[in-house]
Every structure is written in structure tokens, then in C-alpha cells.
Write a protein that holds these residues in place. Structure first.
Motif: not given
Length: 560
Positions: A308-317, A490-507
Motif C-alpha cells: 500500500g502506498m497512497g489512499v483516499a476516501f470518497a463516495d464514488y457512487d 448537495v442536491v441538484a436535479g437528479e444528483l445527490t452527492q456527499y463529501a467531507e472537508v479534508k486536506s490529507s490523503g493521496s500520498y
């Protein structure tokens, strides 16, 4: 039915679901290209590992950097980390890390000396966050040697306060992260460490009788560190008390922070090099519990510990749960874990299309970004081998490698679009860290890449802003000032998305604290909701697209 039987059944059902539901998703859309603009923008940074000629063990890992707005002018500045000569060359004049000020017109100016951030240690990684809640972003550096905490004075200068803050560890730090793990309004600090290595203990390793860089098993791992923020400018080492030493030390390289179980507090994922990866669940009482194996994210789907080198969290679906991706060594593939809820993940690397295209690359910096603003998070990975002479022992690969971009089709599938991304993705260097942010404020995400013993790259996104977008800068009042850990919906049209504030991640890297959402062709934002680490929830409705909003906790959300 056993837990393993249940997991096998869920995996089979998930694969069947993808087979039934996946339909043809055309790649036709707005043309997006990435243009390499580092030199033209005034960024002339070149990394050096000290170039001892002896293949010292710590040379091969490169170094990091990233985007942050250190002077609060609304434009992302860039900090890049360098190393220094070692061994017989250690008395040579060392290079420094470099801070580039964003002039707001697409160009940058080197302000390193004026700002007081010209560290000359053997630099590795960094993270950012307002640890003292004074309204400006501070900078923490990991070194092979004493780490550095640069306190932002708010006047364009920084002061190294690592000793007085009690965070000047002298080990071998790699990736690091600020987050408010106990929701007290102050940022804690997690430091990932790699190995117990000294130049005096250096050994020479061979492959097919050819001298090469040694692998991680050549030296014992070094335990990570967890510092609690005391709220008075100092930290206390609570690594043992927090339960983070309940597992054997591992060769840590990547760290990502996110509320993986949706219980309102920040969890930790650590990518380890040829050791099992860790998922530390935050129990909310100051204690972390390692649940990586039970959650299905400690190793490959065959039970193998990977590099394992780099890593990231996100809601891709866009289902409201944070998924996970990890970059690995060549011939291992990168891994994509889908979050099923209840602390259970499924390895979806093969069915999503990631495995086929990452198997022959050695991945490092990795991240989720919506490069085309279609409302689904794509995946970028920086690649490059660890051996500068790999062609002598393995003619099937090279040291410089092409970086990759995978487009999220929105149906559980990703497709490799690297060849369509223009000259910026045609580059082949020995890449390491990657950071993400809209440095030119044009509404699409750009990419910063560091390269081992080479110049850095700044890839400007041209065309991603043809789809609509919104950016949110969150400012905590009862929560930490950087709002790290705040979850935005964020809800916009047919899209509902989620994300968190962060600066860390990647590598070894840090990215823009502002949160970016692509909105596809939505003409209006129906709902913008922020759940702060304090528990406060702020909402706004009927907002315009293609704007940046300032969200101050427990106050109105206003356009910038």
C-alpha cells in the motif's frame, strides 16, 4: 451461516447486480484536456533525493507537497518538499522546500525565504490545517529526522514551533493528517511512520546479482504517532492511550481520514507497505479499534498483504457512504473498496474495471476528483517505479511510468480515459505525490504532481467547467476553524452527492480544503446541507450554480 459465507454471498449478489444494471455509458461529453503549465506558471522546483549514488534506502520514496491558501486571498498556493544530501555529501549546500504564492493570474512567485518556510531537512510529506484556530492555515512537515510545525502568523510568514508544540518527532515520518478526532473543536495530528532505518545501518540489496534499492522487509517498521491537541498550542502524545498500538507496527506510507461508518466522528485508514492495512474505527471515547480484517480492507481479496502506498476516501457512487481506494505495487493492481455500511466493504477492483488497467503500474499518489463535473467522482493515480535501474532486472517495465485517469461512468464502472486527456497525461516521469484543487478558480479541478529527482508538474484542467459546479469553503466556529470533518450534502436535479472537508490523503500530500462538486447540467442547487463536527446542521436552498459559497458554522451560507 458464517461471516465468511455471508461476505461471499454479498459479493456474489453485488457482482450480479453490476452485471444486470450496467448498461452502455458513452464517453461522449464535454472534451476535457490537461495541460502541463508548471514551468510557464513560474514553478521551477526540482526534487532531489540527495543523489548519493549508493541507493540509500530512504531515497526511493520521493516527497510530497500540495495546495493551500496560506494568505487567505482566495487563491491556492503551492508548497513542495525537497530532500538534502546524505552520507559523504551531507555537508554540501542543501536545497530547500519551496512555497509558491499564487498571483491570481495563472502565475506563481517563489516566496519561500520571505515566508520563512525554507526547511532544509530530509523532507518527506506534509499536511495542513488551522491547529490553533486563529483563522489561517498551518503546515506540518514530516522528515527523515525531526518533523516541523510551521505556525502561520497571518502576515505571510511562518514560525517553526514543533519543539514547543511537542511534535518534533525525529523518526521517519511519511504521510500525516490533521483532524478533530474527539470533536472538541481542535485538530489532532496523526503521523504515519515507515521504518527504523539509519544511514549507519544501511545495507546493499541485490536482484539477479544487480545492486538495487532494498524493499521494506529489509528494516523493521516504526510505530505511528497520534498527538492530541491540548487547545493551548501544544500537543500530547496519546498513541498508546488511544489504542493505536494494539496492532503490530507496520511500514506506513499513506493515511486517509473520514467518517467511514457514518457515526459522526473521524476514522483512520492506513496504507502499509507489504503489511496488512489498518482501519481504525473511532469509538468516540478517545479510543480507536482496528477493524481492517473484519471490514474487508486490510488486504487483497485473496488475503494477501499488498504494498500500500497512497489512499483516499470518497463516495464514488453517491450513496452517502465513503468508499476507499488504495494504490499498490506493480503486478498487484490498485484496490477499490465499496462501502456496504455497518463497517463492511467489498473489494470491487475487478468488476469496476480498475484491475485490468493498473496491474502493470506501480501506484503512489491517488485521489478521487470529478474532473469533468458530471457529478461522479473519478480516480487519478500517479505512477513510477521504486528502482532506478529496473530495466536491468525486468525488461517488461520502466522506471518512469504514465499516470492514469479513470472516468466514473455512474453505473459502478470506471473506464481508463488517460489517452484522451491531452499532453499533460502523455508525460512519463517517476511520479510520487499528487494533490488536487482549483488553483485558477475557473470551476474545475487541477492536479499537482511531484516526481522523484525530477521537476514537478502542474496539470491545468481545460474544459471540466463546461459542466456546472459549486465549491464550498467551510469555516468552523464551534467546530475546528478549518472545518475538517464537516460533511456536505448537495442536491441538484437528479444528483445527490456527499463529501467531507479534508486536506490529507493521496500520498505525502495535502489538497484544497474547499469542497468541490460537479453538477452536470443542473441549473439550480435544491439543497446544500452541512453537518459540522459539533453536531450543528446548517442548510440552504435554491442556490445558483457555478459559484463559491462561504459557510460559517451556525450562520447563513453566502456566495463569495
Amino acid at each position: 451461516m458464517t461471516i465468511l459465507d455471508m461476505r461471499a454471498r454479498v459479493r456474489c449478489l453485488y457482482l450480479l447486480f453490476l452485471l444486470i444494471c450496467t448498461t452502455f455509458s458513452p464517453l461522449v461529453g464535454y472534451a476535457v484536456t490537461f495541460v502541463e503549465v508548471a514551468a510557464a506558471s513560474g514553478i521551477d522546483f526540482k526534487h532531489t533525493d540527495g543523489e548519493s549514488g549508493k541507493r540509500l534506502f530512504n531515497e526511493q520514496y520521493g516527497s510530497g507537497g500540495g495546495f493551500f491558501d496560506y494568505d487567505n486571498d482566495g487563491y491556492l498556493d503551492i508548497y513542495l518538499i525537497n530532500a538534502r544530501p546524505q552520507g559523504e555529501q551531507m555537508n554540501a549546500a542543501p536545497p530547500t522546500n519551496v512555497l509558491y504564492h499564487n498571483n491570481g493570474d495563472g502565475s506563481f512567485t517563489d516566496v519561500t525565504r520571505v515566508a520563512g518556510v525554507a526547511d532544509t531537512g530530509y523532507g518527506v510529506g506534509a499536511t495542513t490545517g488551522d491547529y490553533d484556530n486563529d483563522g489561517d492555515v498551518d503546515l506540518y512537515l514530516t522528515n527523515f529526522g525531526h518533523n516541523v510545525l510551521y505556525q502561520n502568523e497571518g502576515d505571510g510568514t511562518f514560525t517553526n514551533v514543533a519543539e514547543t508544540a511537542q511534535v518534533a518527532d525525529a523518526g521517519w515520518g511519511t504521510s500525516c493528517a490533521f483532524a478533530d478526532f474527539d470533536s472538541d473543536g481542535f485538530l489532532e495530528l496523526y503521523v504515519t511512520n515507515y521504518a527504523n532505518y539509519t544511514l549507519d545501518a544501511h545495507k546493499t540489496c541485490y536482484r539477479h546479482n544487480i545492486a538495487v534499492y532494498c524493499g521494506p522487509s529489509s528494516y523493521p517498521p516504526q510505530p505511528d504517532l497520534f498527538y492530541h491537541n491540548n487547545g493551548d498550542g501544544t500537543f500530547t502524545n496519546l498513541t498508546k492511550q488511544s489504542g493505536l498500538l494494539s496492532v503490530p507496527a507496520a511500514h506506513g506510507l499513506g493515511v486517509a481520514v473520514g467518517d467511514a461508518d457514518n457515526d459522526g466522528d473521524a476514522d483512520l485508514y492506513i496504507a502499509n507497505d507489504q503489511d496488512f492495512n489498518f482501519l481504525f474505527e473511532n469509538r468516540g471515547d478517545g479510543i480507536f479499534e482496528e477493524i481492517g480484517l473484519l471490514s474487508g480492507v486490510s488486504c487483497s481479496d485473496t488475503g494477501k498483504a499488498e504494498a500500500g502506498m497512497g489512499v483516499a476516501f470518497a463516495d464514488y457512487d453517491n450513496d452517502g457512504k465513503l468508499d476507499l481506494t488504495v494504490s499498490n505495487f506493480q503486478n498487484e493492481t490498485n484496490t477499490l473498496y465499496h462501502n456496504e455500511g455497518d463497517n463492511f466493504f467489498i473489494d470491487t477492483t475487478i468488476p469496476t474495471g480498475i484491475a485490468e488497467h493498473t496491474h502493470r503500474y506501480l501506484g503512489w499518489g491517488i485521489g478521487f476528483l470529478d474532473y469533468d463535473n458530471d457529478g461522479y467522482k473519478d480516480i487519478f493515480v500517479a505512477n513510477g517505479h521504486t528502482m532506478d535501474n529496473i530495466a536491468e532486472v525486468d525488461r517488461s517495465t520502466t522506471t518512469p511510468q504514465q499516470n492514469l485517469l479513470f472516468r466514473n461512468l455512474g453505473n459502478g464502472q470506471f473506464v481508463d480515459v488517460t489517452a484522451q486527456m491531452g499532453a499533460g497525461f502523455a508525460l512519463r516521469k517517476t511520479s510520487r505525490a499528487s494533490a488536487f484543487g482549483d488553483y485558477d478558480n475557473d470551476g474545475d479541478i487541477d492536479i499537482l504532481i511531484t516526481n522523484w529527482n525530477q521537476t514537478a508538474n502542474l496539470l491545468r484542467n481545460d474544459g471540466g467547467n463546461r459542466n456546472n459546479w459549486v465549491q464550498v469553503q467551510a469555516i468552523g466556529t464551534k467546530s475546528n476553524r478549518s472545518a475538517i470533518g464537516a460533511r456536505i450534502k448537495v442536491v441538484a436535479g437528479e444528483l445527490t452527492q456527499y463529501a467531507e472537508v479534508k486536506s490529507s490523503g493521496s500520498y505525502l500530500a495535502f489538497s484544497d480544503l474547499r469542497v468541490h462538486f460537479g453538477l452536470n447540467d443542473a441549473k439550480n442547487i435544491d439543497l446544500l446541507e452541512i453537518r459540522w463536527p459539533s453536531g450543528i446542521v446548517d442548510t440552504a436552498t435554491n442556490l445558483s450554480v457555478n459559484q463559491r459559497f462561504i459557510a460559517v458554522e451556525d450562520k447563513d451560507i453566502v456566495s463569495q
